[in-house]
Design a protein around this motif. Structure first.
Motif, short mmCIF file in Angstrom:
data_model
loop_
_atom_site.label_atom_id
_atom_site.label_comp_id
_atom_site.label_asym_id
_atom_site.label_seq_id
_atom_site.Cartn_x
_atom_site.Cartn_y
_atom_site.Cartn_z
N GLN A 62 -2.66 0.46 2.61
CA GLN A 62 -1.80 -0.65 2.19
C GLN A 62 -1.63 -1.64 3.35
O GLN A 62 -1.38 -1.26 4.49
CB GLN A 62 -0.43 -0.11 1.77
N GLY A 70 0.51 -0.79 6.19
CA GLY A 70 1.63 -0.09 5.60
C GLY A 70 1.30 1.36 5.32
O GLY A 70 0.82 2.09 6.21
N HIS A 93 11.05 -5.36 12.07
CA HIS A 93 11.81 -5.07 10.85
C HIS A 93 13.31 -5.01 11.12
O HIS A 93 14.11 -5.21 10.22
CB HIS A 93 11.33 -3.75 10.25
N ASN A 129 -3.41 -3.34 -1.63
CA ASN A 129 -3.87 -1.95 -1.55
C ASN A 129 -5.39 -1.94 -1.51
O ASN A 129 -6.06 -2.40 -2.43
CB ASN A 129 -3.37 -1.13 -2.74
N GLU A 139 15.17 -6.05 7.99
CA GLU A 139 14.28 -6.79 7.11
C GLU A 139 14.69 -8.27 7.06
O GLU A 139 15.38 -8.77 7.93
CB GLU A 139 14.25 -6.15 5.72
N THR A 158 2.04 -10.45 -0.86
CA THR A 158 2.84 -9.80 0.17
C THR A 158 2.39 -8.37 0.42
O THR A 158 2.77 -7.78 1.42
CB THR A 158 4.33 -9.78 -0.22
N GLN A 159 1.55 -7.83 -0.49
CA GLN A 159 1.09 -6.45 -0.33
C GLN A 159 -0.28 -6.28 -1.00
O GLN A 159 -0.47 -6.71 -2.13
CB GLN A 159 2.10 -5.48 -0.94
N ASN A 162 0.67 -4.95 4.42
CA ASN A 162 1.86 -5.76 4.14
C ASN A 162 1.72 -7.11 4.83
O ASN A 162 1.41 -7.19 6.02
CB ASN A 162 3.12 -5.06 4.64
N ASP A 163 1.97 -8.18 4.08
CA ASP A 163 1.80 -9.53 4.62
C ASP A 163 3.02 -10.37 4.24
O ASP A 163 3.12 -10.90 3.14
CB ASP A 163 0.52 -10.15 4.06
N THR A 164 3.97 -10.51 5.18
CA THR A 164 5.16 -11.32 4.93
C THR A 164 5.12 -12.62 5.72
O THR A 164 6.15 -13.26 5.94
CB THR A 164 6.43 -10.53 5.30
#
Length: 600
Positions: free
Chosen positions: A500, A471, A380, A565, A440, A562-563, A502-504
């Motif tokens: 959560q 996350g 990050h 839950n 970021e 990108t996210q 997170n997938d970037t």
């Protein structure tokens, strides 16, 4: 693979329940079992760049014995954008920028050390006898003197006064070198030499030839550097040194030769910057420095040179922006085959009046600054090193000529702007030690040589955090407090909870979530639950969690995800299982290890 651990706490009814935390961990509160409370408590273990180069030939001025006027290279009547035509004596030849001359010259010779340019003057009395040693026994020159003064014999009857009869030397196929004694030809007006057998430097003493109007030496293996004494040649109108092995810089003292009308220093190995002092020459009509290694920027002073008509610096290593005063002038220009640019390129005239190309193979026309488009990073906070080729954040700046990659000259400067914040992260030349920190993802806009008005000098790089990670998730899972019963019980967490992801990642692939527990649920006094934590699937299947990872969730993302839950329905998820008779009125704790794997 990404891992995270959660700690869980099972609390008896009569004891306060709390949280036991571990690095990257969360706690889970459990049901209660009615029995007398225990005083002893125990803390669980903690874990955690075809270049399409212009085929250019050189316009060579011709020299005759009948004239001492300056010879300015003629501009050809027709010329395409890909080719410059050059007129040589008696022949017409074309040479590509990367081609060698028809007869390969010897390897480069050692540079001559420059001597002082001033006060050069031959000092031999007119009545003294001339010997061969006065000309370093250079046979080509001895023979020429004998040809022009046949009635005298060197070493016996030829005097230095006799040498004044020689005003013109025009030879081809010369072998040897130019001796310092050339200064004894004090009335020499034209010196024109050809032949790849001519080696060595141009002697400093040549600056003593005050009557010299034409110095024309080409297609030789002449080496060394240009002597500053050339500036002493007050009568010189035409300086033509081409197709040689001459190195070094163009001496600024040349601007003292105020009679110069033509400077033709083509196809040598001249380097350094173009002296702005040459723009002050009052009679200079033409300057041609093509096919050298001249670097730096173009001095704006040449736009106001008093008599200048032709300004040719094509096929060099020039960089920067061509001054507007030059691009908007009436000069005949040639900048092709340089990494040079200009602002407001849409308004520029790309050809000369005779049709010759001005800017082919430059950033004005078909060169384009390029780089990596996207750079992934897995952290990050990232240290960006745009010029370090060993770094995974290397921008890889280069240029493209159509689809052909080229290497940028080291003299370029770059301004790197964060497009999200408009902050200038760096402004200067490429240096592998340059670095700055990014938080970021960020997009960067790069401008080369401050050519803000030319899109060919710009490129963009996106440094993207490329991570699949866990996350937000609860620090603890509380299963509440419950009475001891005589039957086996399943207890749900007392509160809804989710995980959560997170997938970037630039390229999305399926992933799965797995869970394990490194040890059984244990009380402060050492009692354990035989099954403890279990995973219950939606179809009702129960699996006791152990130190072997169990897949509990699979997902195939689409390109915009990108996210995610993760939740479980009422009858599924993580449960606490207490068998009949094995519970005590104590606090029970345990841990969950979560693993996220980017594979189906």
């Amino acid at each position: 693979m990404f891992k995270k651990r959660i700690s869980m706490l099972l609390v008896a009814l009569i004891l306060p329940f709390g949280m036991i935390s571990t690095p990257s961990a969360s706690t889970v509160d459990s049901p209660t079992i009615e029995e007398p409370p225990q005083d002893n408590t125990e803390t669980p273990d903690e874990t955690a760049e075809t270049s399409n180069e212009i085929a250019e030939t050189k316009e060579v001025p011709t020299t005759t014995e009948e004239t001492t006027e300056a010879i300015v290279p003629e501009e050809p009547t027709t010329e395409t954008e890909q080719e410059d035509i050059i007129l040589e004596p008696d022949t017409t030849t074309e040479k590509n920028e990367t081609e060698s001359s028809p007869t390969s010259p010897p390897t480069r010779k050692t540079n001559e050390t420059k001597s002082p340019a001033n006060n050069l003057q031959a000092s031999k009395p007119d009545t003294d006898i001339v010997n061969a040693s006065d000309f370093d026994n250079q046979q080509w020159l001895i023979n020429e003197i004998a040809r022009q003064i046949p009635t005298k014999t060197m070493g016996s009857t030829l005097t230095f006064g006799d040498l004044k009869k020689i005003t013109n030397i025009n030879l081809t196929s010369v072998n040897g070198s130019i001796p310092p004694g050339i200064e004894y030809l004090s009335e020499l007006s034209i010196l024109s030499l050809r032949g790849y057998g001519l080696t060595g430097p141009l002697p400093t003493s040549i600056g003593s030839l005050s009557k010299l109007t034409v110095l024309d030496i080409g297609e030789t293996s002449l080496s060394g550097s240009l002597p500053a004494s050339l500036g002493n040649l007050s009568s010189l109108t035409n300086l033509s040194l081409y197709d040689n092995l001459i190195t070094g810089t163009i001496p600024k003292e040349l601007a003292n030769a105020t009679s110069l009308q033509s400077i033709y220093l083509v196809e040598s190995q001249l380097s350094g910057e173009l002296p702005k002092e040459l723009a002050t020459l009052p009679q200079l009509k033409s300057i041609n420095l093509a096919f050298n290694e001249i670097s730096g920027t173009v001095p704006a002073e040449f736009a106001s040179a008093p008599a200048l008509e032709d300004f040719y610096v094509n096929s060099n290593k020039l960089t920067g922006i061509i001054p507007d005063a030059i691009t908007q002038s009436t000069l005949s220009l040639k900048f092709s085959n340089n990494q040079i640019s200009a602002n407001n390129v849409a308004s520029l005239t790309l050809t000369n009046p005779v049709g010759s190309a001005r800017y082919t193979n430059t950033f004005v026309t078909n060169f384009q600054l390029a780089s990596k488009t996207t750079i992934p990073t897995t952290t990050h906070s990232t240290v960006i090193k745009p010029f370090d080729s060993t770094s995974n954040t290397y921008f890889d700046l280069h240029y493209l000529n159509q689809s052909t990659r080229g290497t940028l000259q080291s003299a370029h400067t770059y301004k790197i702007i964060n497009q999200d914040t408009q902050e200038v992260m760096y402004d200067g030349p490429a240096n592998k030690d340059v670095s700055f920190t990014q938080s970021e993802s960020a997009d960067y806009f790069i401008i080369m040589d401050d050519a803000v008005g030319n899109s060919h000098n710009t490129t963009s790089v996106s440094v993207q955090v490329n991570i699949l990670e866990l996350g937000n998730m609860p620090d603890s899972i509380n299963f509440g407090t419950h009475k001891i019963t005589s039957t086996t019980q399943l207890y749900k967490p007392t509160e809804d909870w989710s995980i959560q992801v997170n997938d970037t990642r630039a390229t999305k692939t399926p992933w799965r979530l797995s869970v394990a527990t490194p040890s059984k649920m244990q009380s402060s006094s050492g009692h354990t639950l035989s099954e403890g934590l279990i995973y219950k699937a939606e179809n009702g299947t129960e699996t006791t969690l152990s130190n072997q990872y169990l897949d509990v969730y699979q997902y195939t993302p689409n390109s915009t995800d990108t996210q995610v839950n993760i939740t479980w329905p009422e009858n599924a998820g993580i449960f606490l299982k207490v068998k009949a008779g094995e519970g005590y009125a104590e606090s029970y704790s345990g841990e969950l290890d979560w693993t996220l794997t980017d594979a189906p």
